[in-house]
Design an enzyme around this catalytic site. Sequence first.
Site, PDB file in Angstrom:
ATOM      1  N   HIS A  20      12.911  -7.451  11.149  1.00  0.00           N
ATOM      2  CA  HIS A  20      11.308  -7.731  10.147  1.00  0.00           C
ATOM      3  C   HIS A  20      10.045  -7.819  11.451  1.00  0.00           C
ATOM      4  O   HIS A  20       9.981  -8.047  11.783  1.00  0.00           O
ATOM      5  CB  HIS A  20      11.305  -9.608   9.900  1.00  0.00           C
ATOM      6  CG  HIS A  20       9.866  -9.753   9.137  1.00  0.00           C
ATOM      7  ND1 HIS A  20       9.780  -9.848   8.272  1.00  0.00           N
ATOM      8  CD2 HIS A  20       8.684  -9.341   9.367  1.00  0.00           C
ATOM      9  CE1 HIS A  20       8.527 -10.157   7.825  1.00  0.00           C
ATOM     10  NE2 HIS A  20       8.220 -10.444   8.468  1.00  0.00           N
ATOM     11  N   HIS A  22       6.418  -4.829  11.927  1.00  0.00           N
ATOM     12  CA  HIS A  22       5.297  -3.721  10.772  1.00  0.00           C
ATOM     13  C   HIS A  22       5.208  -2.645  11.551  1.00  0.00           C
ATOM     14  O   HIS A  22       4.778  -2.812  13.089  1.00  0.00           O
ATOM     15  CB  HIS A  22       4.272  -4.904  10.862  1.00  0.00           C
ATOM     16  CG  HIS A  22       5.100  -6.112   9.775  1.00  0.00           C
ATOM     17  ND1 HIS A  22       4.579  -5.610   8.461  1.00  0.00           N
ATOM     18  CD2 HIS A  22       5.228  -7.018  10.185  1.00  0.00           C
ATOM     19  CE1 HIS A  22       5.001  -6.414   8.551  1.00  0.00           C
ATOM     20  NE2 HIS A  22       5.413  -7.533   8.775  1.00  0.00           N
ATOM     21  N   ARG A  75      -5.305   7.647  11.126  1.00  0.00           N
ATOM     22  CA  ARG A  75      -5.359   8.720  10.550  1.00  0.00           C
ATOM     23  C   ARG A  75      -5.544  10.080   9.677  1.00  0.00           C
ATOM     24  O   ARG A  75      -5.618  10.726   9.249  1.00  0.00           O
ATOM     25  CB  ARG A  75      -7.889   9.307  10.950  1.00  0.00           C
ATOM     26  CG  ARG A  75      -8.042   7.638  11.288  1.00  0.00           C
ATOM     27  CD  ARG A  75      -9.678   7.571  11.165  1.00  0.00           C
ATOM     28  NE  ARG A  75     -10.371   6.757  12.089  1.00  0.00           N
ATOM     29  CZ  ARG A  75     -10.881   6.118  12.391  1.00  0.00           C
ATOM     30  NH1 ARG A  75     -12.157   7.286  12.681  1.00  0.00           N
ATOM     31  NH2 ARG A  75     -11.587   5.255  12.462  1.00  0.00           N
ATOM     32  N   ASP A 142       5.958  -1.773   2.010  1.00  0.00           N
ATOM     33  CA  ASP A 142       5.226  -3.090   1.258  1.00  0.00           C
ATOM     34  C   ASP A 142       4.869  -2.686   0.528  1.00  0.00           C
ATOM     35  O   ASP A 142       3.174  -2.317   1.177  1.00  0.00           O
ATOM     36  CB  ASP A 142       5.924  -3.934   2.614  1.00  0.00           C
ATOM     37  CG  ASP A 142       4.607  -4.047   3.324  1.00  0.00           C
ATOM     38  OD1 ASP A 142       4.149  -2.916   3.810  1.00  0.00           O
ATOM     39  OD2 ASP A 142       3.621  -4.940   3.648  1.00  0.00           O
ATOM     40  N   GLY A 176       0.830  -8.997   3.791  1.00  0.00           N
ATOM     41  CA  GLY A 176       0.454  -9.538   3.769  1.00  0.00           C
ATOM     42  C   GLY A 176      -0.335 -11.242   3.381  1.00  0.00           C
ATOM     43  O   GLY A 176       0.507 -11.870   3.105  1.00  0.00           O
ATOM     44  N   HIS A 203       7.627 -11.139   1.457  1.00  0.00           N
ATOM     45  CA  HIS A 203       7.764 -11.970   2.625  1.00  0.00           C
ATOM     46  C   HIS A 203       7.292 -13.610   1.277  1.00  0.00           C
ATOM     47  O   HIS A 203       6.710 -12.954   0.492  1.00  0.00           O
ATOM     48  CB  HIS A 203       6.236 -11.294   3.172  1.00  0.00           C
ATOM     49  CG  HIS A 203       6.015 -11.226   4.205  1.00  0.00           C
ATOM     50  ND1 HIS A 203       6.519  -9.417   4.610  1.00  0.00           N
ATOM     51  CD2 HIS A 203       5.843 -11.178   5.592  1.00  0.00           C
ATOM     52  CE1 HIS A 203       6.251  -8.877   5.436  1.00  0.00           C
ATOM     53  NE2 HIS A 203       5.612  -9.487   5.920  1.00  0.00           N
ATOM     54  N   GLU A 206       5.598 -18.075   3.932  1.00  0.00           N
ATOM     55  CA  GLU A 206       4.504 -18.145   5.585  1.00  0.00           C
ATOM     56  C   GLU A 206       3.245 -18.354   5.297  1.00  0.00           C
ATOM     57  O   GLU A 206       3.169 -19.273   6.500  1.00  0.00           O
ATOM     58  CB  GLU A 206       4.685 -16.026   5.461  1.00  0.00           C
ATOM     59  CG  GLU A 206       4.159 -15.934   7.382  1.00  0.00           C
ATOM     60  CD  GLU A 206       3.480 -14.685   7.380  1.00  0.00           C
ATOM     61  OE1 GLU A 206       3.207 -14.070   6.408  1.00  0.00           O
ATOM     62  OE2 GLU A 206       3.155 -14.172   8.421  1.00  0.00           O
ATOM     63  N   ASP A 284       8.171  -9.151  14.461  1.00  0.00           N
ATOM     64  CA  ASP A 284       6.898  -9.008  13.185  1.00  0.00           C
ATOM     65  C   ASP A 284       6.001  -8.225  13.607  1.00  0.00           C
ATOM     66  O   ASP A 284       5.749  -7.250  13.635  1.00  0.00           O
ATOM     67  CB  ASP A 284       6.563 -10.438  13.171  1.00  0.00           C
ATOM     68  CG  ASP A 284       5.599 -11.124  11.676  1.00  0.00           C
ATOM     69  OD1 ASP A 284       6.047 -10.102  10.810  1.00  0.00           O
ATOM     70  OD2 ASP A 284       5.107 -12.350  11.007  1.00  0.00           O
TER      71      ASP A 284
HETATM   72  N1  LIG Z   1       3.033 -11.540   9.318  1.00  0.00           N
HETATM   73  C1  LIG Z   1       3.204 -11.202   8.114  1.00  0.00           C
HETATM   74  N2  LIG Z   1       2.636 -11.817   6.980  1.00  0.00           N
HETATM   75  C2  LIG Z   1       3.004 -10.654   6.548  1.00  0.00           C
HETATM   76  N3  LIG Z   1       2.119  -9.772   5.720  1.00  0.00           N
HETATM   77  C3  LIG Z   1       1.846  -8.883   7.127  1.00  0.00           C
HETATM   78  C4  LIG Z   1       2.375  -9.405   8.376  1.00  0.00           C
HETATM   79  N4  LIG Z   1       2.337  -8.424   9.486  1.00  0.00           N
HETATM   80  C5  LIG Z   1       1.303  -7.493   9.302  1.00  0.00           C
HETATM   81  N5  LIG Z   1       1.725  -7.773   7.677  1.00  0.00           N
HETATM   82  C6  LIG Z   1       1.262  -6.477   7.253  1.00  0.00           C
HETATM   83  O1  LIG Z   1      -0.215  -6.623   6.631  1.00  0.00           O
HETATM   84  C7  LIG Z   1      -0.478  -5.777   5.260  1.00  0.00           C
HETATM   85  C8  LIG Z   1      -1.586  -6.717   4.767  1.00  0.00           C
HETATM   86  C9  LIG Z   1      -2.292  -5.637   4.773  1.00  0.00           C
HETATM   87  C10 LIG Z   1      -3.461  -6.084   3.637  1.00  0.00           C
HETATM   88  O2  LIG Z   1      -2.911  -6.930   3.271  1.00  0.00           O
HETATM   89  C11 LIG Z   1      -4.725  -5.050   2.808  1.00  0.00           C
HETATM   90  C12 LIG Z   1      -5.568  -6.190   1.664  1.00  0.00           C
HETATM   91  C13 LIG Z   1      -6.294  -4.960   0.629  1.00  0.00           C
HETATM   92  C14 LIG Z   1      -6.578  -3.873   1.643  1.00  0.00           C
HETATM   93  C15 LIG Z   1      -5.546  -2.854   2.449  1.00  0.00           C
HETATM   94  C16 LIG Z   1      -5.338  -2.047   2.880  1.00  0.00           C
HETATM   95  O3  LIG Z   1      -5.192  -1.207   3.574  1.00  0.00           O
HETATM   96  O4  LIG Z   1      -6.591  -1.198   2.587  1.00  0.00           O
HETATM   97  C17 LIG Z   1      -4.625  -3.630   2.779  1.00  0.00           C
HETATM   98  C18 LIG Z   1       0.218  -5.134   4.910  1.00  0.00           C
HETATM   99  O5  LIG Z   1       0.071  -4.063   6.004  1.00  0.00           O
HETATM  100  C19 LIG Z   1       1.887  -5.713   6.089  1.00  0.00           C
HETATM  101  O6  LIG Z   1       2.470  -4.888   6.148  1.00  0.00           O
HETATM  102 ZN   LIG Z   2       6.098  -9.727   8.584  1.00  0.00          ZN
END
Ligand SMILES: Nc1ncnc2c1ncn2[C@@H]1O[C@H](CCC(=O)c2cccc(C(=O)O)c2)[C@@H](O)[C@H]1O
Ligand SMILES: [Zn+2]
Length: 346
Positions: A20, A22, A75, A142, A176, A203, A206, A284
């Site tokens: 796990h 990212h 990018r 994911d 997310g 997930h 959490e 993580d």
């Molecule tokens: N501990 C964690 N627990 C949960 N997730 C985790 C954790 N750590 C990392 N992540 C990551 O956080 C991101 C969230 C991205 C997200 O919500 C979002 C919402 C609206 C627009 C966009 C965009 O890209 O435009 C993105 C995911 O990529 C996920 O893999």
């Molecule tokens: Zn995670």
Amino acid sequence: MTTTDHLHAFIADLPKAELHVHHVGSASPRIVSELAARHPDSKVPTDPEALVDYFTFTDFAHFIDVYLSVVDLIRTPEDVRLLTYEVARDLARQQVRYAELTITPFSSTRRGIDERAFMEAIEDARKAAESEFGTVLRWCFDIPGEAGLEAAEETTRLATDDRLRPEGLVSFGLGGPEIGVPRPQFKPYFDRAIAAGLHSVPHAGETTGPETVWDALTHLRAERIGHGTNSFQDPALLTHLAEHRIPLEVCPTSNIATRAVRTLDEHPIKEFVKAGIVVTINSDDPPMFGTDLNSEYAVAARLLNLDEQGLAGLAKNAVDVSFLDEPGKARIKDEIDRYTATWLAP
Ligand SMILES: Nc1ncnc2c1ncn2[C@@H]1O[C@H](CCC(=O)c2cccc(C(=O)O)c2)[C@@H](O)[C@H]1O
Ligand SMILES: [Zn+2]
């Protein structure tokens, strides 16, 4: 050497699997500052020292905000290739032999990176990592749940279209925020991913309670749970996870950094082990949480009062419940056994 130093030295060279972690969340301070310098319009600091403050989170929502500011730095396909290759190098340095890296392709394609070039970049890096570092990488794609069903559709398409789907892809996830993002709505997308041969690893639990973990099991057919931290609030769920051998991907320091749990000593990992649940230890988003996999094993050793055999057992748990093929699993477990026996030999 103190007993603790001795255990840390054991952990440092112990062959391990990480289940796990990212992709963007693994960008080292050096890579983040290099990318930030290339994109001066970003609010991400260019000074690696300043990143420590920048990576201090008031709550989970703040963490996601900061996370997305780093996503904004990636990018071009070349950024993706560099990031993936450097992440593999960091894993190899920690004696990680196998890692399942959670990637959010939607976040990159919606920011304008060409989907084919994206897949090529991660696959190039995966092959280079395996041949140069001996670390085997696999992908979990994911859905960023908060981005809605458009993101779910796009992620599912990228994961299941035979012309796009990368060779290293083994599983399908959901990340997310959990608050306000009910899991059942993602069932049709998980059904398609599972039908295409992918494993289900969302997930859950959490930042919300045990009901989210039940939803992940019932609606998304989860084979492992990302975090599952709040499962401890429901004894029936603990029994279910143990009886059905659904492993938890525990990330102790992450839960403190995002303020999902108050202190390490209050982390429910002990309850999980007591309930007979298969526990794996993971990092993580290591640089963002000021940790790495070795530090997480050290935390687990302290919280679970483990010796070398106990730590080797945790490392073997991760290999066992990974999506690596059987010969690959046997090879790493054998290496863990030989390493441990040599270490403990008088
Ligand atoms: N501990 C964690 N627990 C949960 N997730 C985790 C954790 N750590 C990392 N992540 C990551 O956080 C991101 C969230 C991205 C997200 O919500 C979002 C919402 C609206 C627009 C966009 C965009 O890209 O435009 C993105 C995911 O990529 C996920 O893999
Ligand atoms: Zn995670």
